[in-house]
Design a protein around this motif. Sequence first.
Motif, mmCIF file in Angstrom:
data_model
loop_
_atom_site.group_PDB
_atom_site.id
_atom_site.type_symbol
_atom_site.label_atom_id
_atom_site.label_comp_id
_atom_site.label_asym_id
_atom_site.label_seq_id
_atom_site.Cartn_x
_atom_site.Cartn_y
_atom_site.Cartn_z
ATOM 1 N N PRO A 5 14.671 -4.197 10.836
ATOM 2 C CA PRO A 5 15.345 -5.281 11.556
ATOM 3 C C PRO A 5 14.622 -6.622 11.415
ATOM 4 C CG PRO A 5 14.610 -3.550 13.086
ATOM 5 C CD PRO A 5 14.234 -3.114 11.714
ATOM 6 N N VAL A 6 13.314 -6.573 11.276
ATOM 7 C CA VAL A 6 12.569 -7.822 11.127
ATOM 8 C C VAL A 6 12.833 -8.429 9.750
ATOM 9 C CG1 VAL A 6 10.300 -8.891 11.117
ATOM 10 C CG2 VAL A 6 10.795 -7.069 12.736
ATOM 11 N N TYR A 7 12.843 -7.570 8.727
ATOM 12 C CA TYR A 7 13.119 -8.079 7.381
ATOM 13 C C TYR A 7 14.501 -8.719 7.321
ATOM 14 C CZ TYR A 7 14.297 -8.419 2.492
ATOM 15 O OH TYR A 7 14.706 -8.915 1.283
ATOM 16 N N THR A 16 8.510 -6.312 5.119
ATOM 17 C CA THR A 16 9.032 -4.980 4.843
ATOM 18 C C THR A 16 7.919 -3.958 5.005
ATOM 19 O OG1 THR A 16 8.405 -5.033 2.528
ATOM 20 C CG2 THR A 16 10.573 -5.893 3.078
ATOM 21 N N ALA A 17 8.322 -2.706 5.092
ATOM 22 C CA ALA A 17 7.329 -1.640 5.187
ATOM 23 C C ALA A 17 6.424 -1.660 3.956
ATOM 24 C CB ALA A 17 8.038 -0.306 5.309
ATOM 25 N N ARG A 18 7.043 -1.819 2.786
ATOM 26 C CA ARG A 18 6.241 -1.795 1.563
ATOM 27 C C ARG A 18 5.241 -2.946 1.535
ATOM 28 N NH1 ARG A 18 8.909 -2.371 -4.428
ATOM 29 N NH2 ARG A 18 9.709 -4.241 -3.449
ATOM 30 N N GLY A 19 5.691 -4.129 1.964
ATOM 31 C CA GLY A 19 4.806 -5.287 1.995
ATOM 32 C C GLY A 19 3.642 -5.061 2.933
ATOM 33 N N ARG A 20 3.951 -4.569 4.119
ATOM 34 C CA ARG A 20 2.884 -4.363 5.101
ATOM 35 C C ARG A 20 1.898 -3.313 4.619
ATOM 36 N NH1 ARG A 20 5.573 -6.561 10.041
ATOM 37 N NH2 ARG A 20 7.785 -6.297 9.732
ATOM 38 N N LEU A 21 2.439 -2.250 4.012
ATOM 39 C CA LEU A 21 1.551 -1.199 3.508
ATOM 40 C C LEU A 21 0.644 -1.737 2.401
ATOM 41 C CD1 LEU A 21 3.706 2.051 3.363
ATOM 42 C CD2 LEU A 21 2.051 1.342 5.070
ATOM 43 N N CYS A 45 5.933 -6.654 13.798
ATOM 44 C CA CYS A 45 6.531 -5.347 13.542
ATOM 45 C C CYS A 45 6.873 -4.755 14.895
ATOM 46 C CB CYS A 45 5.556 -4.451 12.790
ATOM 47 S SG CYS A 45 6.025 -2.721 12.799
ATOM 48 N N LEU A 46 8.094 -4.251 15.009
ATOM 49 C CA LEU A 46 8.564 -3.689 16.276
ATOM 50 C C LEU A 46 8.031 -2.285 16.516
ATOM 51 C CD1 LEU A 46 12.195 -4.786 15.645
ATOM 52 C CD2 LEU A 46 11.005 -5.392 17.735
ATOM 53 N N LEU A 47 7.402 -1.711 15.489
ATOM 54 C CA LEU A 47 7.017 -0.301 15.523
ATOM 55 C C LEU A 47 8.231 0.562 15.881
ATOM 56 C CD1 LEU A 47 3.559 -0.618 17.323
ATOM 57 C CD2 LEU A 47 3.956 -0.268 14.894
ATOM 58 N N CYS A 48 9.377 0.134 15.386
ATOM 59 C CA CYS A 48 10.611 0.838 15.745
ATOM 60 C C CYS A 48 10.752 2.128 14.950
ATOM 61 C CB CYS A 48 11.816 -0.053 15.509
ATOM 62 S SG CYS A 48 12.138 -0.376 13.773
ATOM 63 N N GLY A 49 10.087 2.198 13.799
ATOM 64 C CA GLY A 49 10.118 3.423 13.010
ATOM 65 C C GLY A 49 11.335 3.575 12.114
ATOM 66 N N ALA A 50 12.149 2.531 12.006
ATOM 67 C CA ALA A 50 13.329 2.629 11.134
ATOM 68 C C ALA A 50 12.899 2.879 9.697
ATOM 69 C CB ALA A 50 14.173 1.366 11.225
ATOM 70 N N CYS A 51 11.802 2.241 9.299
ATOM 71 C CA CYS A 51 11.322 2.410 7.927
ATOM 72 C C CYS A 51 10.850 3.847 7.699
ATOM 73 C CB CYS A 51 10.198 1.433 7.635
ATOM 74 S SG CYS A 51 8.911 1.445 8.893
ATOM 75 N N SER A 52 10.101 4.386 8.645
ATOM 76 C CA SER A 52 9.589 5.745 8.493
ATOM 77 C C SER A 52 10.750 6.735 8.437
ATOM 78 C CB SER A 52 8.680 6.106 9.666
ATOM 79 O OG SER A 52 7.779 5.071 9.928
ATOM 80 N N VAL A 61 5.260 5.006 8.251
ATOM 81 C CA VAL A 61 4.789 3.631 8.078
ATOM 82 C C VAL A 61 4.318 3.033 9.397
ATOM 83 C CG1 VAL A 61 5.396 1.350 7.233
ATOM 84 C CG2 VAL A 61 6.454 3.368 6.225
ATOM 85 N N HIS A 62 5.124 3.240 10.455
ATOM 86 C CA HIS A 62 4.764 2.576 11.706
ATOM 87 C C HIS A 62 3.420 3.069 12.229
ATOM 88 C CE1 HIS A 62 6.907 6.177 13.123
ATOM 89 N NE2 HIS A 62 6.147 6.089 14.195
ATOM 90 N N GLU A 63 3.086 4.321 11.913
ATOM 91 C CA GLU A 63 1.783 4.819 12.367
ATOM 92 C C GLU A 63 0.638 4.157 11.599
ATOM 93 O OE1 GLU A 63 2.759 9.127 14.357
ATOM 94 O OE2 GLU A 63 2.017 9.136 12.311
ATOM 95 N N ILE A 64 0.903 3.852 10.346
ATOM 96 C CA ILE A 64 -0.129 3.184 9.547
ATOM 97 C C ILE A 64 -0.321 1.750 10.058
ATOM 98 C CG2 ILE A 64 -0.731 2.367 7.235
ATOM 99 C CD1 ILE A 64 0.762 4.849 6.161
ATOM 100 N N ILE A 65 0.790 1.086 10.360
ATOM 101 C CA ILE A 65 0.703 -0.283 10.885
ATOM 102 C C ILE A 65 -0.056 -0.259 12.216
ATOM 103 C CG2 ILE A 65 2.029 -2.241 11.757
ATOM 104 C CD1 ILE A 65 4.227 -1.404 9.738
ATOM 105 N N GLN A 66 0.273 0.752 13.004
ATOM 106 C CA GLN A 66 -0.396 0.969 14.268
ATOM 107 C C GLN A 66 -1.906 1.123 14.094
ATOM 108 O OE1 GLN A 66 0.972 1.506 17.521
ATOM 109 N NE2 GLN A 66 -1.204 1.116 17.670
#
Lengths: 386, 460
Positions: A5-7, A16-21, A45-52, A61-66
């Motif tokens: 949703p942020v992207y 994006t998840a890929r960018g953040r990773l 990042c909302l840590l919403c987990g849509a990417c994961s 992904v959201h856990e890695i960002i976390q």
Amino acid sequence: MSDCPVYLEETQESMTARGRLSLVEAYIQGKICLTHRFKHILSKCLLCGACSDACVAGVSVHEIIQWARTEITRKQKIRPLKQLLLQKFLEQDTFISQLLRQGLRINRQLHHLSKMPCPPKTTFMDNTSSFIPESQGGLRVGYFVGCIANHFFPHIGQATIHILKDGGCTIYVPRGQGCCGLPFFNAGDLGKACSLAMRNMDAMLKQDVDYVIVSCAACSSYLKDYKKLFGSDPKAQAFSSKVRDISEFLANELSYARRLKDKPFPAEAQTLRVTYHDPCHLKKRQKIFEEPRNLIQAIQGIDFVEMNAPDRCCGHGGSFHLEHYKLSLGILKHKMDDIKETGAQVVVTGCMGCLLQLKEGVNSEGLNTKVLHIAQLIDQYKGEPS
Amino acid sequence: MEINKKSIKKLSSIVGKNFVKVDLEDRICYSYDATNLSYLPDAVVFPRTTQEIAEIIKLANKEKFYVIPRGAGTGMSGGSLPVKGGIVLAMSRFNRILKIDTENLIAVVEPGVVTGVFQKEVERLGLFYPPDPASLNFCTLGGNLAECAGGARAVKYGVTKDYVLGLEAVLGTGDILHTGVETMKGVVGYDLTKLLVGSEGTLGIITKITLRLLPLPEAKQTLLAIFDKLEDATHTVTNIIRSKIIPTTLEYMDKTAVFCVENYLNIGLPTDAEALLLIEVDGEKESVQTKGEKIRIMCLETGARDVEIAKNVEESERLWQARRSVSPAAFKLKPHKVSEDIVVPRTKLPQMIDKIKEIGERYGLTVLTFGHAGDGNIHVNFMIDQQNKDEVSRTHRAVEDLFRATLDLGGTLSGEHGIGITKAPYLSMEIGPIGIDIMKRIKQVFDPNNILNPGKIFVE
Ligand SMILES: Cc1cc2nc3c(=O)[nH]c(=O)nc-3n(C[C@H](O)[C@H](O)[C@H](O)COP(=O)(O)OP(=O)(O)OC[C@H]3O[C@@H](n4cnc5c(N)ncnc54)[C@H](O)[C@@H]3O)c2cc1C
Ligand code: SF4
């Protein structure tokens, strides 16, 4: 990417998840340091987990960002003021927490907080006894209230208690419980997160309950994760296995949908068009999405309509809403459009964050749509105890 | 040619300060695509209008910096990588669907629209845009045009170029070109539209696209055929094509691919099978059922152990999930892969598959093959560890043998991923000196100062 949703608002790869990773990887490899830009990107990042959820490779992904956020907090000794205030507020029962609460009541002009509901004079805990017996001796449940219900929406707490009672449960509302700790965990403050978790587990386990019932999706998903927080600690394992989100508990353990079906439709009532918003913490984290729908559809006289993309994040994301207010509202806009398209009179959800966000959306657009927690809807329509 | 401060300032005045990024963090995010290679750009620019792009290109000609257009960076041949530095022109803000004309069955879109999003939009109106690269949830229509992307449905419906009617593009000179038509036909002058399709961002920046649409087929059916012998599967493919039933998709996965996917998704795929075919037919309801049944029988006759028919959308989705997960699942074998997407005439498929096996054995490499068997397009993946220098050099030789064998069978080096940088060294194996010379001269005309996407397609 097209799921983030942020992207979708910012249209930049760094969102994006890929960018953040890639940035987290670059950080680990020492290619970048804890720059302002890096922190900013991680915070958006909302840590919403849509990417994961969408990742076929199953990367969480959201856990890695976390994790990266935890790293940052560990490295930077000074906490931003906002985080400090939040912490003090959520600690509850302390002098400062009371002060902040009063401050919130008085200073309604403060920033965009003015759009938030005004906290009532007394909290849910102030007005609820810690033990509500039920003569039939049904299931023993502990109710985990959570900050927002306690401070802002005590009536949702009441509604939850009513339904649990109707379901024949013996209810404990243990004192000593407090914030679930998620805001601290998300901000990367593991120490604080763990101490809050300990406190909650102690309070609940002392009562020897069969289940821990939670009426906020963010809290319920996080309480289930306590076992991850403490590794293989048996106490945390035992605690987490008792946790149930209210919609899950009603649908599965209490078979409440069947009860609702049997309740007669009050003659004077009119059919109500209802739609449902899936909280990220319920659908993506706990895979709970059929249960609330089954419950709603079991209520006599409800015309249930799905909105487009019901599981698209509403943009609240806890402190994300405070930190990136405009962006958060941009994300909310799509949700509001989807809600309006259904023509529903009521939008139901199961997470306090979503509830705050949707209410803000409805208010700022001047809509007549009501925003209800699923417990409120059921409580209103369950009729008198049968 | 590093970009100077003055140019950055000018770029900011063209697109706005917020839309020029020079921080290392942002540049890192635009340094890679799906090839796992990475080159840092000097800056990332996010234009919003065709006019802005024209100004940027003119500035680039004057100040001599490179411009590399980029869609979503899902390319498999390095097309969007700034191999020589310069600015990455991120097309993500060109994300509007301008028109869907349900009377004339055409649509006008901006190039940054995500393919899957566009498909959902037209399907809501009962229309159909067939090209479906497996990356459709991420990749952009602009990137699809620039690579002439294909997809599973290409067997029946063809590839991206078959749906492009016209476009607008900013050339390497900064001039704005309008090509093609908004009609079903048109032969006025050379077909510059088709020339830009597949040009990998080396001739012009595509800024607007007119696409042809079809009516959405009424129904579809998905089948999964399981084979104990590899050659039975490949012969089934040629049989189905010969029988003149054209399925919508005819996808193939070898034993290694099945093993990886099952290990990873645990959805009950038969890991003892030598090959799987994933077949879909579409059309009117009744015809779909008869076609499906005919194909089922045909599979069983040519040696399938079992044929599973998806009973509903969920089941079919599960089968597709298996196919779409091959790429990521493959990484469980080895950390890197070198993937090629060769095509051979469909009757030569069995021979080609044998050849691939033989090449893998010759160089002691783990090979995983899957792909669009129905149109002879096979994705050949050599799974390697790039730390292992010996393995890398063996892979180089294996790729060369693979290409040689492909051409010997009358095939081509790339079906849909394009040349980019990864296949540039092999271009001359397929295209003779005259062909290459003409291509280079065309490039000269479109982009005389070699501003656009340097180092791609041709080895410089
Ligand atoms: C998991 C996965 C599965 C895939 N499956 C398929 C498949 O089934 N079929 C298939 O064909 N491909 C497939 N691909 C490859 C890739 O998705 C396609 O090549 C796609 O078309 C690239 O689109 P993009 O928007 O990501 O473009 P990018 O990768 O960003 O760019 C690709 C090329 O297009 C150029 N370009 C981008 N936008 C423009 C523009 N507006 N004007 C001019 N040039 C431009 C770039 O310079 C570059 O040369 C797959 C990739 C992945 C990662
Ligand atoms: S968790 Fe949500 S906001 Fe964060 S990167 Fe993933 S999809 Fe985007």
